[in-house]
Scaffold this active site. Structure first.
Site, short mmCIF file in Angstrom:
data_model
loop_
_atom_site.label_atom_id
_atom_site.label_comp_id
_atom_site.label_asym_id
_atom_site.label_seq_id
_atom_site.Cartn_x
_atom_site.Cartn_y
_atom_site.Cartn_z
N ARG A 1 -0.83 -8.72 13.20
CA ARG A 1 -1.45 -7.64 12.41
C ARG A 1 -2.31 -8.20 11.29
O ARG A 1 -3.36 -7.66 10.96
CB ARG A 1 -0.35 -6.72 11.85
CG ARG A 1 0.27 -5.84 12.93
CD ARG A 1 1.64 -5.34 12.55
NE ARG A 1 1.63 -4.49 11.39
CZ ARG A 1 2.65 -4.35 10.56
NH1 ARG A 1 3.78 -5.01 10.76
NH2 ARG A 1 2.56 -3.54 9.54
N ARG B 1 11.15 -1.72 11.44
CA ARG B 1 10.04 -1.31 12.31
C ARG B 1 9.84 -2.34 13.40
O ARG B 1 9.92 -3.54 13.15
CB ARG B 1 8.74 -1.17 11.47
CG ARG B 1 8.61 0.17 10.78
CD ARG B 1 7.48 0.21 9.80
NE ARG B 1 6.21 -0.28 10.31
CZ ARG B 1 5.06 -0.24 9.63
NH1 ARG B 1 5.05 0.29 8.41
NH2 ARG B 1 3.95 -0.71 10.14
N LYS C 1 0.83 -1.22 0.00
CA LYS C 1 0.00 0.00 0.00
C LYS C 1 0.86 1.26 0.00
O LYS C 1 0.64 2.17 -0.80
CB LYS C 1 -0.93 0.03 1.23
CG LYS C 1 -1.92 -1.10 1.30
CD LYS C 1 -2.84 -0.98 2.49
CE LYS C 1 -2.13 -1.05 3.83
NZ LYS C 1 -1.46 -2.33 4.10
N ARG D 1 -9.73 1.49 8.40
CA ARG D 1 -9.42 0.11 8.77
C ARG D 1 -10.55 -0.53 9.58
O ARG D 1 -10.41 -1.69 9.97
CB ARG D 1 -8.13 0.06 9.58
CG ARG D 1 -6.89 -0.14 8.73
CD ARG D 1 -5.66 -0.04 9.60
NE ARG D 1 -4.57 -0.83 9.12
CZ ARG D 1 -3.37 -0.35 8.78
NH1 ARG D 1 -3.12 0.94 8.85
NH2 ARG D 1 -2.42 -1.15 8.38
N ARG E 1 11.28 -5.80 5.37
CA ARG E 1 11.16 -4.35 5.13
C ARG E 1 12.18 -3.58 5.98
O ARG E 1 12.38 -3.86 7.16
CB ARG E 1 9.75 -3.88 5.46
CG ARG E 1 9.59 -2.36 5.39
CD ARG E 1 8.15 -1.92 5.30
NE ARG E 1 7.33 -2.35 6.41
CZ ARG E 1 5.99 -2.24 6.42
NH1 ARG E 1 5.35 -1.74 5.39
NH2 ARG E 1 5.31 -2.64 7.46
P1 ADP Z 1 2.18 -1.86 3.23
O1 ADP Z 1 2.17 -0.35 3.19
O2 ADP Z 1 0.98 -2.47 2.55
O3 ADP Z 1 2.39 -2.43 4.60
P2 ADP Z 1 4.78 -1.60 1.84
O4 ADP Z 1 4.48 -0.75 0.64
O5 ADP Z 1 5.49 -0.95 2.96
O6 ADP Z 1 3.43 -2.34 2.35
O7 ADP Z 1 5.61 -2.87 1.34
C1 ADP Z 1 6.05 -3.86 2.26
C2 ADP Z 1 7.47 -4.33 1.86
O8 ADP Z 1 7.39 -5.01 0.60
C3 ADP Z 1 8.48 -3.19 1.67
O9 ADP Z 1 9.73 -3.64 2.13
C4 ADP Z 1 8.50 -2.95 0.15
O10 ADP Z 1 9.76 -2.49 -0.29
C5 ADP Z 1 8.21 -4.36 -0.39
N1 ADP Z 1 7.41 -4.36 -1.62
C6 ADP Z 1 6.41 -3.52 -1.96
N2 ADP Z 1 5.89 -3.86 -3.17
C7 ADP Z 1 6.58 -4.96 -3.58
C8 ADP Z 1 6.52 -5.80 -4.74
N3 ADP Z 1 5.63 -5.58 -5.72
N4 ADP Z 1 7.37 -6.85 -4.81
C9 ADP Z 1 8.26 -7.09 -3.80
N5 ADP Z 1 8.37 -6.33 -2.70
C10 ADP Z 1 7.55 -5.28 -2.58
P1 AMP Z 2 0.86 0.81 8.93
O1 AMP Z 2 1.98 1.79 8.83
O2 AMP Z 2 -0.29 1.13 8.00
O3 AMP Z 2 1.33 -0.62 8.80
O4 AMP Z 2 0.26 0.96 10.40
C1 AMP Z 2 1.06 0.72 11.55
C2 AMP Z 2 0.20 0.70 12.80
O5 AMP Z 2 -0.42 2.00 12.99
C3 AMP Z 2 -0.99 -0.29 12.78
O6 AMP Z 2 -0.61 -1.61 13.14
C4 AMP Z 2 -1.91 0.37 13.84
O7 AMP Z 2 -1.45 0.14 15.17
C5 AMP Z 2 -1.73 1.86 13.53
N1 AMP Z 2 -2.70 2.30 12.49
C6 AMP Z 2 -2.42 2.69 11.22
N2 AMP Z 2 -3.56 3.02 10.57
C7 AMP Z 2 -4.57 2.82 11.44
C8 AMP Z 2 -5.99 2.96 11.35
N3 AMP Z 2 -6.60 3.37 10.23
N4 AMP Z 2 -6.72 2.64 12.45
C9 AMP Z 2 -6.14 2.24 13.60
N5 AMP Z 2 -4.82 2.07 13.74
C10 AMP Z 2 -4.03 2.36 12.68
#
Ligand code: ADP
Ligand code: AMP
Length: 217
Positions: free
Chosen positions: A172, A161, A13, A90, A128
């Protein structure tokens, strides 16, 4: 154009929302990023949110709705051409609040649902790495930095993280299934949902998303 980016943790995302925002001039709003900043700055919000985030649980709705509401009002005041919401809503309560929050901003155009098998999501989360200085996002295997532990973009230090350990990643995903996945049906019934395959390279997924929005070519 106002778009929600949905999908399990690790689906891509943040990566894709950043690219779409850049390509179409949208404001990228991610509550997770705003909360991590608040934790880093040790604000009242950060102190309240930290224990939920460390446990992989959702931060209470009221705090999140207030946080995103104020950012959306700012975007409207600055006449932003639209927003891409990454990680909001969410819960059903957040989704209902969003309808009101977007009333003066033209409403919601589409919900992009990035679909990814759970084991792939865990592999993406545990590998990540994020830049502490500029927030750029890497993956040890799929998107490695040129030199380990250092951001290619700004030279800042990379960190993992605290909620990206395997145990918290799985917790999660469970929270996602229970609290967020019901929104798939909610938005499908409103005719806004677009399922998009999140597998494959970053570029492939971006093209699928643009095509789901009718903005390809
Ligand atoms: P989210 O925001 O849904 O938690 P991220 O965009 O942070 O996901 O992506 C999670 C991890 O996967 C990051 O380390 C990112 O670099 C990697 N990633 C994102 N898209 C891809 C892809 N299409 N193929 C492989 N790795 C990816
Ligand atoms: P993310 O960066 O989207 O993976 O979110 C990291 C953490 O932030 C989540 O596991 C939640 O603890 C909190 N968080 C992010 N977005 C929301 C949301 N829309 N509602 C509640 N908690 C959130």
């Amino acid at each position: 154009m106002n778009v929600v980016m949905m999908g399990p943790p690790g689906a891509g995302k943040g990566t894709q929302a950043g690219l779409l925002a850049e390509r179409f001039g949208l404001v990228h709003l991610a509550p997770g990023d705003l909360l991590r900043q608040a934790v880093k700055e040790d604000t009242a919000l950060g102190r309240r949110a930290k224990e939920y985030m460390d446990a992989g649980r959702l931060v209470p709705d009221d705090l999140i709705i207030e946080l995103i509401g104020s950012r959306l009002r700012e975007a409207v005041a600055h006449r932003a051409p639209g927003v891409v919401l990454d990680g909001f809503p969410r819960t059903l309560r957040q989704a209902e609040a969003l309808t009101g929050l977007l009333e003066k901003a033209g409403g919601l155009d589409a919900v992009l649902n990035l679909c990814l098998p759970e084991d792939e999501a865990v592999a993406r989360l545990t590998g990540r790495r994020v830049c502490r200085k500029c927030g750029a996002n890497y993956h040890l295997v799929y998107k490695p930095p040129d030199s380990p532990d250092t951001c290619d973009r700004c030279g800042g230090p990379l960190y993992q993280r605290s909620d990206d350990t395997e145990a918290t990643a799985r917790a999660r995903l469970e929270v996602y299934r229970r609290e967020t996945e019901p929104l798939v049906t909610y938005y499908a019934e409103k005719g806004l949902l677009r399922d998009v395959d999140g597998r494959g390279s970053v570029g492939e997924v971006t093209e699928r998303l643009a095509s789901a929005l009718g903005l390809d070519g």
